[in-house]
Design an enzyme around this catalytic site. Structure first.
Site, PDB file in Angstrom:
ATOM      1  N   LYS A  87       0.859  -1.194   0.000  1.00  0.00           N
ATOM      2  CA  LYS A  87       0.000   0.000   0.000  1.00  0.00           C
ATOM      3  C   LYS A  87       0.892   1.240   0.000  1.00  0.00           C
ATOM      4  O   LYS A  87       1.748   1.419   0.882  1.00  0.00           O
ATOM      5  CB  LYS A  87      -0.899  -0.035   1.232  1.00  0.00           C
TER       6      LYS A  87
HETATM    7  O1  G3P Z   1      -7.970   2.007   5.117  1.00  0.00           O
HETATM    8  C1  G3P Z   1      -8.273   3.259   4.628  1.00  0.00           C
HETATM    9  C2  G3P Z   1      -9.657   3.764   4.909  1.00  0.00           C
HETATM   10  O2  G3P Z   1     -10.598   2.770   4.688  1.00  0.00           O
HETATM   11  C3  G3P Z   1      -9.810   4.514   6.208  1.00  0.00           C
HETATM   12  O3  G3P Z   1     -11.133   4.646   6.598  1.00  0.00           O
HETATM   13  O4  G3P Z   1     -12.856   5.238   8.275  1.00  0.00           O
HETATM   14  O5  G3P Z   1     -10.456   5.872   8.697  1.00  0.00           O
HETATM   15  O6  G3P Z   1     -11.784   7.047   6.967  1.00  0.00           O
HETATM   16  P1  G3P Z   1     -11.583   5.756   7.694  1.00  0.00           P
END
Ligand code: G3P
Length: 218
Positions: A87
């Site tokens: 990633k």
């Molecule tokens: O893994 C990246 C992403 O899905 C993060 O999500 O909920 O922290 O905005 P969030």
């Protein structure tokens, strides 16, 4: 549509795997920190533990932000298990790193995508996945789904092989709307996946079936 779980919590990954609908896992440095995982050896051991549970791609994020650092870290991560997807953040050196890994046949997930232009750059560099963060766009009063739609059109126009991995999914309607648009993958919490299977009429209907069966057999 592939379902990835967005967590580094082994119990939740196991639960999603047992549900039978899991296609992969995404993690990020914040999710690893949330589980209390720190130190290079522990981080790598945790990725290996995730890979042992899940059948499918497991995104492991580099911490370096310079090209050489991302290549070194990414190669170490990719060597842990064939399920590992490196990633990489959407920055200039990240685009170069995406191209490097793409040329080497190592899968990548370009993270922190907030515009169609960023997705186009990642696809041009050969990313396996792009991760538009729809929930975080919603958080700032912008429709994250508009971005998924725009990327879908662009990728279809040119038959890019890069898959759209809708990230920062927060609730079941995000999943349904991403599926309607044609996102290839969604990554979200187990709660959003489980919410898809719930309906009050199902519960009421099942209770009635069981009640009638019990009456007929008493
Ligand atoms: O893994 C990246 C992403 O899905 C993060 O999500 O909920 O922290 O905005 P969030």
């Amino acid at each position: 549509m592939k379902f990835f779980i967005d967590t580094a919590n082994l119990a939740q990954i196991q639960e999603a795997q047992e549900l039978g609908v899991l296609d992969g896992v995404t993690t990020n440095p914040s999710l690893m920190a949330k589980e209390g995982i720190s130190g290079d050896a522990n981080v790598k051991a945790h990725y290996k533990a995730i890979c042992a549970i899940v059948d499918g791609d497991v995104s492991a994020e580099v911490i370096a932000t310079d090209y050489e650092g991302m290549i070194k870290e990414g190669e170490e991560l990719a060597a842990l298990d064939e399920k590992i997807v490196v990633k990489i953040p959407m920055i200039k050196d990240g685009v170069k790193a995406l191209k490097y890994f793409s040329d080497k046949g190592i899968k990548t997930n370009c993270t922190l995508i907030f515009s169609a232009g960023q997705a186009l750059m990642a696809a041009k560099a050969g990313a396996t996945y792009v991760s538009p963060f729809i929930g975080r766009l919603d958080d700032i009063s912008t429709d994250g789904l508009d971005l998924i739609e725009s990327i879908r059109i662009i990728f279809d126009n040119y038959a890019f092989g890069t898959e759209i991995l809708a990230a920062s999914v927060r609730h079941p309607m995000h999943i349904i709307q991403c599926a309607e648009i044609g996102a290839d993958v969604m990554t979200g919490p187990l709660s959003a996946m489980e919410a898809l299977l719930k309906h009050p009429l199902t519960d009421i209907g099942l209770a009635k079936f069981l009640e009638d069966h019990a009456k007929a057999n008493s």
